[in-house]
Design a protein around this motif. Structure first.
Motif, short mmCIF file in Angstrom:
data_model
loop_
_atom_site.label_atom_id
_atom_site.label_comp_id
_atom_site.label_asym_id
_atom_site.label_seq_id
_atom_site.Cartn_x
_atom_site.Cartn_y
_atom_site.Cartn_z
N LYS A 150 24.76 8.69 -36.21
CA LYS A 150 24.46 7.42 -35.73
C LYS A 150 25.44 6.46 -36.13
O LYS A 150 25.76 5.38 -35.32
N LYS B 28 22.88 10.48 -42.32
CA LYS B 28 22.90 9.51 -41.07
C LYS B 28 24.42 9.32 -40.45
O LYS B 28 24.69 8.21 -40.09
N ASP C 247 18.83 2.25 -46.46
CA ASP C 247 19.21 2.65 -45.14
C ASP C 247 20.35 1.81 -44.68
O ASP C 247 20.67 0.56 -44.81
N MET D 20 19.09 14.23 -34.74
CA MET D 20 19.51 12.93 -35.47
C MET D 20 18.22 12.22 -35.66
O MET D 20 18.01 11.42 -36.64
#
Length: 366
Positions: free
Chosen positions: A48, A45, A235, A115
């Motif tokens: 982002k 990730k 996350d 993504m």
């Protein structure tokens, strides 16, 4: 063991899978005018979070300097990979993952890579399990090509999937992922790659000597572990940290938060620190303070410990390490009402039951 992207792509190349031209900074690819500057960290990730940025020859150095100064998922940038920008007609997703419950590898494919792969509808994802005694067969490739619905790219997809499966088996990989698998003029190219190797197999891979033995835990997980608790970073872009009083409650809390569409930064099982008073709790609060969550959710259901003792320790820990953002506390068990009453003056949002507490977390995160 998570490989960095440039290491993963070098491994893919060994198996005949095409990759963009790239180089480790301060080198840049020859004959290329447009680049992607990619932070090399063992987490995903990055895109982002600003870890993959477009650059030209004129501004590549400036963008590299800005990228090096950042952290992603709690990891400092180890290296910078400068890669050519591709003219991509379509983005696909292709991976081979170990299915431990089934005792085999599974090929995962979607015609909608990129993504936002996690948000792709389930009916747009194909999973093909490969029996170990059979291995990858042409009919497996036919299923992938048929699902893609593009005859021109079908043969290239078949060859790429076969090579990816061979890599996973030969290299004892837990996961080999190409995202996106770019459709470009002339075929398919691994525009993004992730490889996770099973470190238990290191003894039979002398060719792994060049790979750094990176810890399985992120810096945040390491700092939580140092307190005696157990933390899992879920996350890096999440807004809520949940602290729970047991492993079972930890999993239930995570499931409930995700079911309400919350992005969980990390979840913590206090374990024995439940009984260690303010010292243990202070360490946990100090560790998660670095994550700067918008909401901290403390979910304690105590059967051995007393809630009023726990609340006293929590109040003392918070006085030494006050957390930013909103704090929601679900406290239930022996002397639960006394414990909750003792925390009112701190401005925490207090609950006895779990469902209203979860709803309160969702409300604060909007």
């Amino acid at each position: 063991m998570n490989l960095l992207e440039y290491e993963a792509k070098a491994l893919l190349s060994r198996y005949g899978i095409a990759k963009p031209i790239g180089a480790l900074w301060p080198e840049i690819p020859d004959g290329v005018c447009e680049f992607f500057v990619k932070a090399q960290v063992p987490v995903g990730k990055r895109g982002k979070a600003g870890g993959v940025r477009y650059a030209t020859v004129g501004d590549v150095e400036q963008i590299v300097e800005a990228t090096v100064a950042q952290q992603f998922g709690g990891f400092a940038v180890e290296k910078i990979y400068v890669e050519e920008r591709l003219e991509i007609a379509k983005e696909l997703y292709l991976a081979v993952a170990t299915e431990r419950e089934m005792g085999c590898h599974t090929i995962i494919f979607s015609s909608e890579g990129g993504m936002d792969i996690e948000e792709v509808a389930e009916d747009r994802v194909l999973r093909v399990s490969i029996e170990p005694w059979l291995g990858f067969q042409p009919f497996h490739g036919v299923r992938l090509a048929s699902f893609l619905g593009d005859a021109a790219a079908g043969q290239s997809l078949l060859r790429t999937a076969q090579a990816l499966y061979s890599l996973a088996v030969d290299q004892d990989a837990v996961l080999v992922e190409i995202n996106p698998l770019a459709v470009v003029e002339g075929g398919l190219v691994a525009a993004g790659a992730k490889v996770v190797l099973d470190d238990n197999a290191r003894f039979r891979h002398s060719d792994w000597a060049g790979y750094a033995l990176r810890g399985e835990r992120s810096p945040l997980e390491e700092s939580i572990a140092a307190t005696g608790a157990v933390g899992v970073e879920v996350d890096p872009l999440g807004d809520v940290v949940a602290i729970t009083s047991g492993a079972g409650l930890m999993m239930a809390t995570l499931d409930l938060l995700i079911s309400t569409d919350q992005k969980v930064r990390a979840i913590v099982d206090l374990g024995g620190t439940v009984l260690s008073g303010s010292d243990g709790l202070k360490g946990v609060l100090t560790a998660i303070a670095s994550a700067r969550p918008r909401v901290t959710f403390l979910n304690a259901f105590l059967q051995t410990a007393h809630c009023d003792d726990f609340a006293r320790g929590l109040a003392e820990a918070h006085a030494n390490c006050p957390l930013e953002g909103r704090i929601v506390v679900r406290l239930k068990g022996r002397n639960g009402e006394v414990g909750r009453q003792s925390l009112i003056h701190l401005g925490f949002e207090l609950h006895e039951d779990l469902r209203p507490a979860i709803e309160a977390v969702s409300k604060h995160l909007g």
